[in-house]
Design a protein around this motif. Structure first.
Motif, PDB file in Angstrom:
ATOM      1  N   SER A 100      -0.007  -9.262 -32.659  1.00 39.12           N
ATOM      2  CA  SER A 100       0.328 -10.685 -32.633  1.00 39.12           C
ATOM      3  C   SER A 100      -0.901 -11.583 -32.768  1.00 39.12           C
ATOM      4  CB  SER A 100       1.063 -11.023 -31.332  1.00 39.12           C
ATOM      5  OG  SER A 100       0.261 -10.708 -30.209  1.00 39.12           O
ATOM      6  N   GLY A 101      -2.094 -10.991 -32.831  1.00 36.29           N
ATOM      7  CA  GLY A 101      -3.314 -11.782 -32.976  1.00 36.29           C
ATOM      8  C   GLY A 101      -4.381 -11.357 -31.990  1.00 36.29           C
ATOM      9  N   GLY A 102      -5.302 -12.249 -31.721  1.00 38.59           N
ATOM     10  CA  GLY A 102      -6.391 -11.933 -30.807  1.00 38.59           C
ATOM     11  C   GLY A 102      -6.593 -13.031 -29.785  1.00 38.59           C
ATOM     12  N   MET A 103      -7.164 -12.663 -28.639  1.00 42.50           N
ATOM     13  CA  MET A 103      -7.490 -13.651 -27.615  1.00 42.50           C
ATOM     14  C   MET A 103      -8.758 -13.190 -26.891  1.00 42.50           C
ATOM     15  SD  MET A 103      -6.895 -12.399 -24.324  1.00 42.50           S
ATOM     16  CE  MET A 103      -6.623 -13.943 -23.507  1.00 42.50           C
ATOM     17  N   THR A 104      -9.571 -14.163 -26.488  1.00 40.74           N
ATOM     18  CA  THR A 104     -10.836 -13.874 -25.833  1.00 40.74           C
ATOM     19  C   THR A 104     -10.661 -13.919 -24.320  1.00 40.74           C
ATOM     20  OG1 THR A 104     -12.035 -14.868 -27.676  1.00 40.74           O
ATOM     21  CG2 THR A 104     -13.261 -14.517 -25.636  1.00 40.74           C
ATOM     22  N   LEU A 105     -11.088 -12.855 -23.635  1.00 39.67           N
ATOM     23  CA  LEU A 105     -10.942 -12.769 -22.185  1.00 39.67           C
ATOM     24  C   LEU A 105     -11.827 -13.784 -21.467  1.00 39.67           C
ATOM     25  CD1 LEU A 105     -10.815  -8.908 -21.612  1.00 39.67           C
ATOM     26  CD2 LEU A 105      -8.965 -10.528 -21.255  1.00 39.67           C
ATOM     27  N   PHE A 106     -13.136 -13.717 -21.707  1.00 35.47           N
ATOM     28  CA  PHE A 106     -14.060 -14.648 -21.067  1.00 35.47           C
ATOM     29  C   PHE A 106     -15.379 -14.629 -21.830  1.00 35.47           C
ATOM     30  CE2 PHE A 106     -14.885 -10.543 -19.152  1.00 35.47           C
ATOM     31  CZ  PHE A 106     -16.261 -10.499 -18.996  1.00 35.47           C
ATOM     32  N   TRP A 107     -16.272 -15.567 -21.493  1.00 38.10           N
ATOM     33  CA  TRP A 107     -17.560 -15.707 -22.172  1.00 38.10           C
ATOM     34  C   TRP A 107     -18.704 -15.542 -21.180  1.00 38.10           C
ATOM     35  CZ3 TRP A 107     -17.698 -16.296 -27.430  1.00 38.10           C
ATOM     36  CH2 TRP A 107     -16.498 -16.668 -28.052  1.00 38.10           C
ATOM     37  N   SER A 108     -19.836 -15.039 -21.670  1.00 45.23           N
ATOM     38  CA  SER A 108     -21.034 -14.890 -20.840  1.00 45.23           C
ATOM     39  C   SER A 108     -22.257 -14.950 -21.746  1.00 45.23           C
ATOM     40  CB  SER A 108     -21.006 -13.556 -20.080  1.00 45.23           C
ATOM     41  OG  SER A 108     -22.242 -13.317 -19.425  1.00 45.23           O
ATOM     42  N   ARG A 109     -23.380 -15.418 -21.190  1.00 40.33           N
ATOM     43  CA  ARG A 109     -24.634 -15.458 -21.946  1.00 40.33           C
ATOM     44  C   ARG A 109     -25.390 -14.130 -21.853  1.00 40.33           C
ATOM     45  NH1 ARG A 109     -26.181 -20.745 -23.174  1.00 40.33           N
ATOM     46  NH2 ARG A 109     -28.384 -20.156 -23.288  1.00 40.33           N
ATOM     47  N   ASP A 110     -24.916 -13.219 -21.004  1.00 41.53           N
ATOM     48  CA  ASP A 110     -25.567 -11.925 -20.799  1.00 41.53           C
ATOM     49  C   ASP A 110     -25.001 -10.901 -21.786  1.00 41.53           C
ATOM     50  OD1 ASP A 110     -26.519  -9.443 -19.894  1.00 41.53           O
ATOM     51  OD2 ASP A 110     -26.582 -10.125 -17.816  1.00 41.53           O
ATOM     52  N   GLN A 111     -25.733 -10.642 -22.861  1.00 45.82           N
ATOM     53  CA  GLN A 111     -25.231  -9.753 -23.905  1.00 45.82           C
ATOM     54  C   GLN A 111     -25.073  -8.315 -23.408  1.00 45.82           C
ATOM     55  OE1 GLN A 111     -27.782  -9.350 -27.353  1.00 45.82           O
ATOM     56  NE2 GLN A 111     -26.106  -8.687 -28.661  1.00 45.82           N
ATOM     57  N   GLU A 112     -26.048  -7.805 -22.655  1.00 45.79           N
ATOM     58  CA  GLU A 112     -25.988  -6.429 -22.178  1.00 45.79           C
ATOM     59  C   GLU A 112     -24.776  -6.211 -21.268  1.00 45.79           C
ATOM     60  OE1 GLU A 112     -27.802  -3.845 -23.113  1.00 45.79           O
ATOM     61  OE2 GLU A 112     -28.731  -5.198 -24.559  1.00 45.79           O
ATOM     62  N   PHE A 113     -24.504  -7.180 -20.410  1.00 42.24           N
ATOM     63  CA  PHE A 113     -23.341  -7.094 -19.529  1.00 42.24           C
ATOM     64  C   PHE A 113     -22.053  -7.053 -20.334  1.00 42.24           C
ATOM     65  CE2 PHE A 113     -20.059  -9.668 -17.232  1.00 42.24           C
ATOM     66  CZ  PHE A 113     -19.723  -8.708 -16.285  1.00 42.24           C
ATOM     67  N   MET A 114     -21.971  -7.878 -21.372  1.00 36.17           N
ATOM     68  CA  MET A 114     -20.762  -7.922 -22.190  1.00 36.17           C
ATOM     69  C   MET A 114     -20.571  -6.643 -22.988  1.00 36.17           C
ATOM     70  SD  MET A 114     -19.391 -10.684 -21.282  1.00 36.17           S
ATOM     71  CE  MET A 114     -18.121 -11.119 -22.473  1.00 36.17           C
ATOM     72  N   ILE A 115     -21.668  -6.020 -23.410  1.00 35.72           N
ATOM     73  CA  ILE A 115     -21.569  -4.732 -24.104  1.00 35.72           C
ATOM     74  C   ILE A 115     -20.963  -3.685 -23.172  1.00 35.72           C
ATOM     75  CG2 ILE A 115     -22.925  -2.823 -25.056  1.00 35.72           C
ATOM     76  CD1 ILE A 115     -24.808  -4.890 -26.260  1.00 35.72           C
ATOM     77  N   GLN A 116     -21.404  -3.694 -21.910  1.00 40.95           N
ATOM     78  CA  GLN A 116     -20.856  -2.746 -20.936  1.00 40.95           C
ATOM     79  C   GLN A 116     -19.359  -2.971 -20.727  1.00 40.95           C
ATOM     80  OE1 GLN A 116     -23.193  -2.314 -17.254  1.00 40.95           O
ATOM     81  NE2 GLN A 116     -24.918  -3.253 -18.305  1.00 40.95           N
TER      82      GLN A 116
END
Length: 262
Positions: A100-116
């Motif tokens: 049905s499409g895509g949605m973004t859970l949340f945003w963060s400036r910490d790239q390494e944390f988001m990769i995890q």
């Protein structure tokens, strides 16, 4: 946020994993405003300079126009101190993809944390038969593993073989799409095959290859060696036509990376 085999839960919203086809990390431009002690120092400094200029222009026995200019400059500097400096940057988000499409859970400036976090979601989507259970504290950037194998009551870890590639000089859009698409899927398919057949030697070499691929600028020598060991084990161990097709895609990806890294 809670991540399990069955669902991803965030802010009282539940996203069943059966409805999620994939997940990816996205980015956007962002900015932050100065605050706290640095901002207080800025205000005090600008106020002091502004008051000095205004008083100097009012009291000094100089050309009237120069005095007026000093007073105007003082007023401007005084109020300029209250403007918060802005710093440009990037924010990273986790986007869930479904039919049905895509949605973004949340945003963060910490790239390494988001990769995890992205890797955990990939693992939740691809793992089965295990109590996969992680808690992600977004504010503190802490990840707690509550996964337990109900058979032996020991901590159970699921390794995710996906790799994220970013646009940089020397790599085309088509190459980038291939690496984040077919090449990524081939790595995960081989990982699933290895896990199902419990080949620990091949699993070790595949994890070694993925670790090198995840570095910002992979070393060519290490990448060639890791790929050679992985292919050598597959050649010795009869893996069948399915794995041969997967290895062909991985080989294309490795050669693409070798051609663009410095």
């Amino acid at each position: 946020m809670k991540i399990t085999n069955d669902a991803i839960t965030l802010n009282n919203q539940i996203y069943p994993t059966k409805n999620i086809s994939s997940a990816r990390m996205v980015e956007r431009k962002s900015h932050t405003f100065q605050k706290g002690w640095p901002y207080f120092q800025r205000v005090v400094t600008f106020m002091a300079i502004g008051i000095f200029l205004a008083v100097f222009g009012f009291n000094a026995e100089i050309e009237p126009l120069l005095g007026l200019a000093a007073m105007i400059a003082g007023v401007i500097v005084f109020f300029r101190g209250f403007v918060r400096p802005r710093t440009e940057g990037k924010e990273y988000g986790i986007e869930l993809l479904s039919n049905s499409g895509g949605m973004t859970l949340f945003w963060s400036r910490d790239q390494e944390f988001m990769i995890q976090v992205r890797d955990l979601i990939f693992a939740a989507l691809t793992s089965s038969g295990n109590a996969f259970n992680y808690t992600v504290n977004i504010d503190n950037k802490k990840i707690e593993d509550h996964s337990v194998n109900v058979l032996d009551r020991s901590v159970h870890h699921v390794y995710d073989y996906s790799v994220h590639f970013s646009q940089h000089q020397g790599i085309s859009v088509d190459q980038l799409n291939f690496l984040n698409g077919q090449f990524n899927e081939a790595l995960k398919e081989l990982g699933n095959f290895v896990r199902d057949h419990r080949n620990e030697e091949l699993q070790k070499e595949l994890q070694s290859l993925v670790t090198i691929l995840r570095t910002q600028n992979p070393d060519k020598g290490k990448l060639k060696t890791a790929w050679g060991r992985l292919k050598g084990i597959c050649d010795v161990w009869e893996t069948g036509d399915t794995v041969k097709s997967i290895l062909s895609t991985i080989a294309m990806g490795v050669n693409t990376i070798l051609g663009v890294v410095t």
